[in-house]
Scaffold this active site. Structure first.
Site, short mmCIF file in Angstrom:
data_model
loop_
_atom_site.label_atom_id
_atom_site.label_comp_id
_atom_site.label_asym_id
_atom_site.label_seq_id
_atom_site.Cartn_x
_atom_site.Cartn_y
_atom_site.Cartn_z
N ASN A 286 0.86 -1.18 0.00
CA ASN A 286 0.00 0.00 0.00
C ASN A 286 0.89 1.23 0.00
O ASN A 286 1.34 1.70 1.04
CB ASN A 286 -0.92 0.00 1.22
N GLU A 287 1.15 1.71 -1.21
CA GLU A 287 2.06 2.84 -1.37
C GLU A 287 1.37 4.14 -0.97
O GLU A 287 0.14 4.16 -0.81
CB GLU A 287 2.49 2.91 -2.84
#
Ligand code: GLP
Length: 641
Positions: free
Chosen positions: A161-162
């Site tokens: 989850n950037e």
């Protein structure tokens, strides 16, 4: 796991346990997991674990394997769900997370194959949405995740989850961040080979776990941990959303904790014992905060920044400023081997003996050059007897293209000029291997040796720029590296014996080493522990009594002036020599120049780091230099005598 917070932890919005080393931290987490597993066994129930990949959990998995082998911990009632997987990598691909999990944990314990779940990276693009929905459904069917293990990426990502991931995001396909791909480049032998997409559980999926344990080691994680633990919740640091979870804890080592308020500004969270290093840190941080030179700080500057107790302890700002200014000034020296025939009472290095025997340890070629090429150059110019020792050949870091180019060059030479048939046959063998191997196949021993030769040649060329005597440039080729792979290194007494043997033969007056703040499973981290163990074993030897052990900074993060015991300034010309030296490690330059950003290259990072240290000194009112290399005295190693 019990959660309780103390006064010192008041700024931490995620409860955080700090351990001296990652070994201690993983023992605690593994014991908690083992307790949960056994508890569920007694109840006849399964335990659902959420698992992570990357370097961070490797030690945890090793400890779980040990508990399985030595203490009979069974995983028959454990169900696992992995966080993420790269898109486009089949399960058997050596860099796929499925393969990672098999090698690092599943193969070694008695977990039933049908109990493990890792997202499938080969799923067709058109089916990804449905596949992800089903992955979540399977988690729910299993009863939800009881304990989720997490690492953290330098972008602040959890899973993949950037930055930009929403707090309620679900399992989905994502595009990897540039920094994440660069961090993975080493494993993939070049950034260009790192997949661009991945499937990851969402932040919302992760937050549904009943309990979460985030692990992190090494100074490269310190800044992002501070943002995640003490900063505001924001989607630019997805890990900060963990603050919302009522049963999440961080388990981190001291180097990773370095930027938390209780370590960075300890006087802000309670009474402190005003030892000299704490005083220095306080003065430097006030000056930095107010952007004022040390000698211009007033009493009010201290009191308004929560440092009245320091003034009570030390008297007025006037005397405190002078004292710290002098201390900082005394860290600066252009004579890293000591200045002969000079008063050395205020110098970091003694004048005697005027010609010192020095060992510089580099974990892989380039590491020591990045940290201290300028200082090395000075030591050589000042006629010290420098032995530059590369602990490993670095062959794992050579991209295939570099090897191809070298084979073809040598082939040309042997076919057209030298007519060396034996050599030609060997080269043909290597050329054939290169032709037949898929990008991530393991290299044969011969190919690794060949790649090692490439790095050694580069290393020698860079040493020549520094004027080093090539007969004193050694390659120890430590066995742990030659026989290992990233994240799967196993050290032995042989490694230590090799370093120890060298030290005892040379009996140095100075040793330079790096890696104390590195990820413990990285080559630099492992080499640091090996050198420390070797020195510990030699602790009683007479030569150790006169030996200073210096730690040089990596280019990971510039040290603050209060952390530095010796600052070696570089003139513009010396900085140019350093960059020339670094530039000779051509296999380590970015393989994808069209993607490269300004600060992406390691030599750029080193230059930036050395210039930043010089700026820090300048802002404190000390002389303004072009660049500075920094060193810390390793008293803890010396003290063992
Ligand atoms: C990887 C993984 C994450 C992991 C992170 C940190 O890309 N997808 O789950 O936590 O990056 O990696 P490392 O532990 O190697 O520092």
């Amino acid at each position: 796991m019990q959660i309780s917070q103390t006064e010192a932890e008041q700024y931490e919005r995620i409860p955080t346990k700090v351990f001296p080393t990652s070994d201690e931290a993983v023992r605690v987490v593994a014991a908690a997991i083992s307790h949960l597993v056994r508890e569920r066994q007694q109840q006849g129930r399964t335990l659902v674990l959420g698992l992570a990949t990357g370097s961070t959990p490797v030690k945890l998995y090793r400890e779980l394997i040990r508990l399985h082998r030595e203490e009979g911990l069974s995983f028959r009632n454990v169900v696992t769900f992995n966080l993420d997987e790269y898109c486009g990598l089949p399960p058997r691909h050596p860099e796929s997370y499925r393969h990672f999990m098999e090698v690092q944990l599943f193969q070694e314990v008695d977990i039933p194959a049908e109990n493990v779940h890792v997202p499938d990276g080969m799923i067709a693009r058109s089916e990804v949405f449905e596949y992800c929905r089903k992955y979540e459904e399977r988690i729910r069917e299993a009863g939800g995740i009881d304990l989720q293990v997490l690492g953290i990426g330098r972008t602040g990502h959890i899973g993949f989850n950037e930055p930009g991931s929403a707090v309620d995001s679900r399992t989905r396909m994502v595009t990897l961040d540039r920094l994440t791909r660069r961090d993975a480049a080493r494993d993939f032998r070049g950034e260009a080979n790192v997949p661009e997409y991945a499937i990851t559980m969402g932040v919302g999926t992760i937050l549904e776990a009943r309990e979460i344990a985030l692990l992190a080691w090494g100074e490269s994680k310190a800044a992002i941990l501070r943002a995640a633990i003490e900063g505001l919740q924001t989607d630019t640091v997805p890990a900060s959303f963990l603050q919302r979870h009522s049963n999440c804890q961080c388990f981190i080592d001291e180097t990773a904790a370095g930027e938390l308020t209780r370590f960075r500004l300890p006087w802000k969270v309670g009474p402190v014992y005003w030892e000299p290093p704490v005083i220095r840190k306080a003065v430097v941080s006030v000056a930095g905060e107010l952007k004022k030179p040390v000698l211009r700080l007033r009493d009010e500057d201290y009191t308004e920044n929560g440092l009245s107790p320091l003034l009570v302890e030390t008297g007025s700002a006037y005397s405190l400023n002078i004292r710290i200014f002098n201390e900082l000034q005394h860290t600066i020296t252009g004579w890293p081997g000591g200045k002969p025939n000079a008063d050395d009472s205020n110098r970091p290095v003694p004048a005697e003996p005027p010609r010192k025997r020095v060992i510089v340890f580099g974990p892989e070629p380039l590491d020591a050059e990045l940290g201290m090429a300028g200082t090395l150059h000075r030591l050589v110019r000042h006629q010290h007897e420098v032995t530059f020792t590369y602990l490993t050949s670095g062959n794992l870091g050579v991209p295939d293209n570099e090897a191809r180019m070298a084979i073809s060059l040598l082939n040309e030479l042997s076919v057209n000029r030298l007519g060396d048939i034996a050599g030609k046959e060997r080269l043909a063998e290597l050329a054939k291997e290169m032709e037949n191997k898929a990008p991530f196949d393991e290299d044969s021993v011969k190919l690794r040796q060949f790649k090692g030769l490439i790095r050694k040649a580069e290393a020698r060329a860079s040493c020549q720029v520094l004027g080093l005597d090539l007969s004193k440039v050694l390659f120890l080729d430590l066995p742990f590296y030659e026989k290992g792979r990233y994240r799967q290194f196993a050290t032995s007494e042989q490694d230590i014996a090799s370093i120890r043997g060298l030290c005892e033969r040379i009996q140095p007056h100075q040793i330079y080493v790096t890696g104390s703040g590195a990820d413990p499973s990285s080559v630099a981290g492992i080499c640091f522990r090996l050198v420390s163990s070797a020195l510990e074993a030699s602790g009683k030897e007479a030569w150790m009594g006169a030996c200073q052990v210096w730690l040089y900074a990596s280019s990971e993060r510039p040290w603050y002036p209060h952390e530095i015991d010796m600052a070696v300034p570089l003139s513009p010309a010396e900085l140019a020599v350093k960059l020339d030296c670094l530039y000779h490690h051509r296999s380590q330059r970015s393989q994808t120049p069209f993607l490269k950003t300004q600060s992406g290259e390691s030599w750029q990072q080193a230059e930036h780091s050395n210039r930043t240290t010089a700026e820090h000194y300048d802002h404190l009112g000390l002389p303004e230099y072009e660049a500075i290399e920094s060193f810390r005295r390793m008293k803890e190693v010396e003290r063992r005598r």
